[in-house]
Write a protein that holds these residues in place. Sequence first.
Motif, PDB file in Angstrom:
ATOM      1  N   GLY A  89      -8.762  -3.013   4.830  1.00 40.22           N
ATOM      2  CA  GLY A  89      -9.028  -4.002   5.879  1.00 40.22           C
ATOM      3  C   GLY A  89     -10.305  -4.794   5.693  1.00 40.22           C
ATOM      4  N   PHE A  90     -11.146  -4.392   4.730  1.00 45.04           N
ATOM      5  CA  PHE A  90     -12.418  -5.104   4.590  1.00 45.04           C
ATOM      6  C   PHE A  90     -12.209  -6.564   4.191  1.00 45.04           C
ATOM      7  CE2 PHE A  90     -16.466  -6.329   2.715  1.00 45.04           C
ATOM      8  CZ  PHE A  90     -17.347  -5.868   3.681  1.00 45.04           C
ATOM      9  N   SER A  92     -10.244  -8.587   5.389  1.00 49.69           N
ATOM     10  CA  SER A  92     -10.099  -9.471   6.556  1.00 49.69           C
ATOM     11  C   SER A  92     -11.466  -9.944   7.027  1.00 49.69           C
ATOM     12  CB  SER A  92      -9.327  -8.782   7.681  1.00 49.69           C
ATOM     13  OG  SER A  92     -10.038  -7.683   8.151  1.00 49.69           O
ATOM     14  N   ARG A  93     -12.496  -9.106   6.834  1.00 45.23           N
ATOM     15  CA  ARG A  93     -13.845  -9.549   7.187  1.00 45.23           C
ATOM     16  C   ARG A  93     -14.251 -10.716   6.307  1.00 45.23           C
ATOM     17  NH1 ARG A  93     -17.368  -8.189  10.203  1.00 45.23           N
ATOM     18  NH2 ARG A  93     -16.435  -6.183  10.708  1.00 45.23           N
ATOM     19  N   LEU A  94     -13.966 -10.576   5.002  1.00 43.31           N
ATOM     20  CA  LEU A  94     -14.324 -11.657   4.078  1.00 43.31           C
ATOM     21  C   LEU A  94     -13.535 -12.923   4.414  1.00 43.31           C
ATOM     22  CD1 LEU A  94     -14.397  -9.684   0.687  1.00 43.31           C
ATOM     23  CD2 LEU A  94     -16.286 -10.157   2.236  1.00 43.31           C
ATOM     24  N   MET A  95     -12.251 -12.753   4.665  1.00 42.62           N
ATOM     25  CA  MET A  95     -11.395 -13.916   4.951  1.00 42.62           C
ATOM     26  C   MET A  95     -11.822 -14.599   6.253  1.00 42.62           C
ATOM     27  SD  MET A  95      -9.045 -14.024   2.525  1.00 42.62           S
ATOM     28  CE  MET A  95      -7.338 -14.369   2.808  1.00 42.62           C
ATOM     29  N   LEU A  96     -12.330 -13.797   7.183  1.00 45.57           N
ATOM     30  CA  LEU A  96     -12.713 -14.328   8.487  1.00 45.57           C
ATOM     31  C   LEU A  96     -14.070 -15.030   8.425  1.00 45.57           C
ATOM     32  CD1 LEU A  96     -11.742 -14.335  11.423  1.00 45.57           C
ATOM     33  CD2 LEU A  96     -12.907 -12.183  11.749  1.00 45.57           C
ATOM     34  N   ALA A  97     -14.968 -14.464   7.637  1.00 47.02           N
ATOM     35  CA  ALA A  97     -16.330 -15.019   7.611  1.00 47.02           C
ATOM     36  C   ALA A  97     -16.473 -16.147   6.596  1.00 47.02           C
ATOM     37  CB  ALA A  97     -17.329 -13.910   7.292  1.00 47.02           C
ATOM     38  N   ALA A  98     -15.580 -16.184   5.633  1.00 41.67           N
ATOM     39  CA  ALA A  98     -15.741 -17.158   4.550  1.00 41.67           C
ATOM     40  C   ALA A  98     -15.202 -18.521   4.955  1.00 41.67           C
ATOM     41  CB  ALA A  98     -15.012 -16.660   3.304  1.00 41.67           C
ATOM     42  N   GLU A 251      -3.419 -15.268   2.520  1.00 43.06           N
ATOM     43  CA  GLU A 251      -3.663 -16.054   3.742  1.00 43.06           C
ATOM     44  C   GLU A 251      -2.385 -16.172   4.569  1.00 43.06           C
ATOM     45  OE1 GLU A 251      -5.235 -19.617   1.881  1.00 43.06           O
ATOM     46  OE2 GLU A 251      -7.153 -19.275   2.866  1.00 43.06           O
ATOM     47  N   ALA A 253       0.112 -14.130   4.581  1.00 41.45           N
ATOM     48  CA  ALA A 253       0.557 -12.832   5.109  1.00 41.45           C
ATOM     49  C   ALA A 253      -0.316 -12.352   6.261  1.00 41.45           C
ATOM     50  CB  ALA A 253       0.560 -11.798   3.995  1.00 41.45           C
ATOM     51  N   GLY A 254      -1.561 -12.822   6.299  1.00 44.28           N
ATOM     52  CA  GLY A 254      -2.461 -12.438   7.380  1.00 44.28           C
ATOM     53  C   GLY A 254      -3.085 -11.081   7.188  1.00 44.28           C
TER      54      GLY A 254
ATOM     55  N   LEU B  56      -6.552 -16.115  10.534  1.00 42.96           N
ATOM     56  CA  LEU B  56      -6.173 -15.045   9.604  1.00 42.96           C
ATOM     57  C   LEU B  56      -4.666 -14.995   9.375  1.00 42.96           C
ATOM     58  CD1 LEU B  56      -8.571 -12.139  10.612  1.00 42.96           C
ATOM     59  CD2 LEU B  56      -8.538 -13.387   8.463  1.00 42.96           C
ATOM     60  N   LEU B  57      -3.932 -15.717  10.186  1.00 41.77           N
ATOM     61  CA  LEU B  57      -2.472 -15.728  10.065  1.00 41.77           C
ATOM     62  C   LEU B  57      -1.978 -17.115  10.481  1.00 41.77           C
ATOM     63  CD1 LEU B  57       0.000 -13.752   9.625  1.00 41.77           C
ATOM     64  CD2 LEU B  57       0.017 -13.469  12.096  1.00 41.77           C
ATOM     65  N   ARG B  79     -13.575 -21.169  11.366  1.00 42.29           N
ATOM     66  CA  ARG B  79     -14.235 -19.908  11.011  1.00 42.29           C
ATOM     67  C   ARG B  79     -15.752 -19.990  11.167  1.00 42.29           C
ATOM     68  NH1 ARG B  79      -9.972 -20.012   7.378  1.00 42.29           N
ATOM     69  NH2 ARG B  79     -11.137 -20.892   5.638  1.00 42.29           N
ATOM     70  N   ALA B  90     -13.363  -3.748  10.480  1.00 42.36           N
ATOM     71  CA  ALA B  90     -13.266  -3.853   9.015  1.00 42.36           C
ATOM     72  C   ALA B  90     -14.642  -3.626   8.407  1.00 42.36           C
ATOM     73  CB  ALA B  90     -12.726  -5.233   8.644  1.00 42.36           C
ATOM     74  N   HIS B 108     -22.162 -16.318   5.778  1.00 46.57           N
ATOM     75  CA  HIS B 108     -22.281 -17.524   6.605  1.00 46.57           C
ATOM     76  C   HIS B 108     -23.374 -18.459   6.108  1.00 46.57           C
ATOM     77  CE1 HIS B 108     -19.332 -16.687   9.681  1.00 46.57           C
ATOM     78  NE2 HIS B 108     -19.738 -15.438   9.722  1.00 46.57           N
ATOM     79  N   ALA B 329       4.729 -10.047   7.360  1.00 45.99           N
ATOM     80  CA  ALA B 329       5.500 -11.216   6.947  1.00 45.99           C
ATOM     81  C   ALA B 329       6.324 -10.892   5.716  1.00 45.99           C
ATOM     82  CB  ALA B 329       4.560 -12.355   6.642  1.00 45.99           C
TER      83      ALA B 329
END
Lengths: 254, 329
Positions: A89-90, A92-98, A251, A253-254, B56-57, B79, B90, B108, B329
Amino acid sequence: MSSFFHVAGAVAARQTYKYFTNPAFLAPALFPLFFFVAFAGGLTRVGDVPGFDYGAGYIAFQYVWALLQAVSMGGAFTGFSIAGDFENGFASRLMLAASNRYGIILGYTMASIVRAVMTGMLVTGFALVIGIPISGGFDLFGLIALALLANIAATLFGAGVAMLLRTQQAGPVIRTPIFLVLFLAPVFVPLSLLSGWIETAARLNPFTHVLEAARGFLAGDPTGVASAFIISAILILILALWAVYGLRSAERAG
Amino acid sequence: MGRDRGIEVENLVREFKKGPRAVDGIDLQVEPGEIYGFLGPNGAGKSTTVLMLTTLLPPTSGTATVAGYDIVHEGPQVRASIGAALQEAALDPFLTGREHLHLQAALHGISRKERKRRAQELLERVGLQEAAGRKVRGYSGGMKRRLDLALALVHGPQILFLDEPTTGLDPQSRSALWAEVSRLAREDEVTVFLTTQYLEEADVLADRVGIIDRGRIVAEDTPESLKAEIGRPSVEATPAERGERDAVASVLMGFGEEIPAQPGAVAVRLSGGAAGLADVVRALDKEGVRVTNLRLDEPSLDDVFLAKTGRSLEGAGEGEEGGMEEAQA
């Protein structure tokens, strides 16, 4: 564009920090070292075979392959790390913050280069210990450059698979093709001494050009340098697109 | 009305392969500085909605803007404007709390000097100063949640998404987190989108509540309005002696219509609202009727859910559809 480099720097810093706090980061060098010892030690007489025309000797001949194998497997191991980040799950942190997610790929690649340098130094140190001949005339920078390009290509391949499958079960899918490419090359003897299907496979294998050129650098007799770098560049370009495809899949697939 | 720090959603849909519509055409609007509670049982579509709004989705169809940016076409801007603490914190078990904050700040693009200041400030705010140097694998669930909240705030987001932030927390940690979320909205004017399956949480924290069930929003308003929509409060009295039940009933029925009650008790819907309770007590005293229990029941959000869906929120998601939010998905 700045966010691209911020993200890359942050991902690389985290990954590199993890390498240096866990001795397992040198694991990619273990197999190559084993092969190196086994082949260079047990098959030294191969260097005396008629037609074996590599001037730097059999240990150097094997060293180049071991070095390229170590750095390539380093790229594969980076793929394992990426898959692990997705699984726990880590990612998702990268995908969310990037802001710029492509920076994630660059960051992992930068960290992989750091690992490649360390594993490369380990293999080289080992080669010096077991008696690789040191003589003038070799082009160390050319050899290092090709090794790093091999590492980048393997990393991008591993990253693409890892982000596509997003599970550590992806390990064999990353490792096996890299192994195949590495072994379907002139590993034990020069290309000129191969025959049959293995010769055909080696001639078709783009890695062969890289290996031959790298050996040429070490022997002070560079051959096929331009084609090796061009092939590496094309491979990196294709595999970068592959990694981007993996990222986009993640991305979606979420 | 400024929409710069708000959320607007129109007919948002997310379908999963071989699965039902996890989110089935929702519309909602969250005002800047508002705490919006997104309430629903497990598998209702809460987390899927958050995943879409945080980029994210991707949605299957529909549109949404977060902080004024389109979630599909302006993902990077979205974001940069939001912070999110997702259902599963996470975290990297091999990094310390402080290292997590530095990493998040670096992602960031916050300068090295500012990173240290922000990390220290946030560690103090969430009460993790002493544990900041420990690896996260040794953190309790509550500590991980608090760190996750700090990570979501590191870049000073305009909008904060909290996906079931108190699930699994002890009451003390839950209260502390509620206080911090309230403070963020009131003092820092952060817009908060909070999903929860806890009625009390939505009731205490949210300015407005959207109730989602099976991917659709079935009700949306302030908690008070939603409850008022369902009906007036009721009072239930249990006589001290069984023989006095009729006497209690005759007093109570002067204040409203009788409704079903616990065995041996009498209950009426108060026609004058909760303010009539004092009059009930005085009337019972005047008639000399003794009661062992007198309880005022106000309509809850569970009653609202029951009225809107025909099911109780407590346990409504259990055994249903295998949890849409876990579908892939």
